[in-house]
Motif scaffolding. Structure first.
Motif: not given
Ligand SMILES: Nc1nc2c(c(=O)[nH]1)N[C@H]1C(S)=C(S)[C@@H](COP(=O)(O)OP(=O)(O)OC[C@H]3O[C@@H](n4cnc5c(N)ncnc54)[C@H](O)[C@@H]3O)O[C@H]1N2
Ligand code: MOO
Length: 407
Positions: A121-143
């Motif tokens: 959901l990004t342009d895979s940037g290394v120095q800077r990244v462009r993000v194309f979608a929002p994320v809810a808090v907690g997304t893709h985390l393993r607590r």
């Protein structure tokens, strides 16, 4: 008194005697890699939590959810990427507002981040990244502790340790476990007619096979087998052969030399020395011997190969499993319709070898009742159990099966 007049022991009573004779094996601590198939003797408490730290479930960018609100393909949010966090990075790199860290699956979540945007959901940037979608808090985390909380019991006493349990224990960093130890079984085959594979057969000789069956069957349930072949018909030589092995084995299994003939070396060597020879109401597997020789449990099985195999299956296997702490010691049983009529001797529990067909719910006898029919046994997946008081099974009648393919 002639042998034929000897009273028969029932299968169930003999089975109980064999189990009592073998007894329980002691608990030992073993390296986890040596514990497969063994039974835990104490509860296992987690020394750490799993996961041990908050981490990313995806390759992507650790962000604050508020920093990517409203992001879309048309209106990407661009963030600087000050840090790269591969899995295994151990220093702490906090995330400042308005930035993102590139992060890999399993890498520690930087303090300050509350979600991960997956790389797709990004342009895979290394120095800077462009993000194309929002994320809810907690997304893709393993607590931390989501799987296991430190201090909780993860495996209880009595658990059989298979790959899933051992994998869990390894993940917890545990190096050794308390288990019932493996039985060390001395397998002694007797008979002057027996030769080993690789030797030419002289007239009257056969290849020795019982020890192969018994040893592999012991190992299949997690035991350790040590095979000895004993040839001469000399009782003193047999006792002398056993002597050096008595201290480092839990059970001796002999095959052959237990029936009524003139050269019954096992019977002659052990009878009156603590081992009793008797007949059990089972076919095959009638003649049996059991007891303690110099304190060590001895099980003397009949020599006919299928008799020896079924004696192991019916008497020894459950006793060894119980000794190892297993509570499920019996094979799965099923009922099916007999594909053909069968006869069985009165007063004996007969075990016919069979093939169970789940589709037709039929049991097909393979070979006859003879105790020399090894190939039929090898082609079977069950035993057809014909009770002591039944002499004829009509075609189509329901029969009890002992499944050999599953415990
Ligand atoms: N007069 C009687 N004869 C027999 C009786 C009986 O009651 N009265 N019982 C029969 C039954 S039932 C069985 S079972 C056998 C048991 O005999 P033994 O335990 O003494 O066994 P052996 O005589 O030594 O051998 C029997 C048979 O099996 C072959 N054999 C033995 N060991 C092996 C081995 N390790 N690998 C392959 N094959 C083996 C051996 O060559 C014989 O053919 O007794 C009946 N007789
Ligand atoms: O009982 Mo023997 O074991 O039939 O062959």
């Amino acid at each position: 008194m002639p042998n034929t007049a000897t009273r028969l022991r029932s299968v169930d009573s003999y089975r109980a005697s064999v189990a009592a004779l073998v007894g329980d094996l002691p608990s030992v601590r073993l390296p986890v890699a040596d514990c497969r198939g063994l039974v835990l003797t104490e509860d296992v408490t987690a020394p750490i939590s799993l996961p041990p730290f908050d981490n990313s479930a995806m390759d992507g960018y650790a962000v604050r959810s508020v920093d990517v609100v409203g992001a879309s393909e048309d209106t990407p949010v661009e963030l600087p990427v000050p840090e790269d966090i591969p899995a295994g990075r151990t220093d702490v790199v906090p995330l400042l507002p308005g930035t993102s860290h590139r992060i890999m699956t399993g890498a520690p979540l930087p303090p300050g981040a509350d979600s991960v945007v997956q790389v797709e959901l990004t342009d895979s940037g290394v120095q800077r990244v462009r993000v194309f979608a929002p994320v809810a808090v907690g997304t893709h985390l393993r607590r931390t502790g989501e799987d296991v909380r430190e201090g909780t019991v993860v495996l209880t006493k009595g658990t059989v340790l298979g790959p899933p349990q051992l994998g869990l224990v390894a993940a917890l960093g545990i190096a050794a476990l308390p288990v019932r130890r493996r039985p060390h079984v001395l397998v002694l085959s007797t008979g002057t007619e027996l030769v080993e594979a690789g030797q030419p057969l002289k007239p009257g000789q056969i290849y020795e096979s019982n020890s192969m069956y018994i040893a592999t069957a012991v190992e299949e349930i997690g035991g350790v087998a040590h095979v000895l072949r004993f040839v001469p018909d000399d009782v003193n030589a047999l006792r002398a052969t056993l002597r050096p092995h008595l201290a480092d084995h839990d059970v001796v299994i002999t095959t052959g030399g237990v029936s009524a003939g003139a050269y019954e070396v096992v019977k002659d060597a052990l009878q009156g020395e603590g081992v009793e020879f008797l007949r059990v109401a089972m076919q095959p597997g009638g003649p049996q011997g059991s007891g303690r020789y110099q304190g060590l449990p001895v099980l003397s099985l009949p020599g006919n190969p299928v008799s020896a195999a079924l004696s192991f299956e019916i008497f020894v296997r459950p006793a060894l499993l119980a000794a190892m702490g297993h509570t499920e010691i019996d094979r799965k049983r099923l009922r099916a319709r007999a594909s053909m009529a069968m006869k069985s001797p009165a007063g004996r529990r007969q075990y016919r070898r069979g093939l169970y067909d789940a589709g037709s719910v039929q049991a097909v006898p393979v070979g006859g009742p003879g105790s020399h029919l090894l190939a039929a046994f090898a082609q079977s997946n069950c035993l057809i159990e014909i009770p002591e008081d039944v002499t004829e099974i009509p075609e189509g009648a329901e029969v009890d099966l002992v499944m050999l393919t599953q415990r």
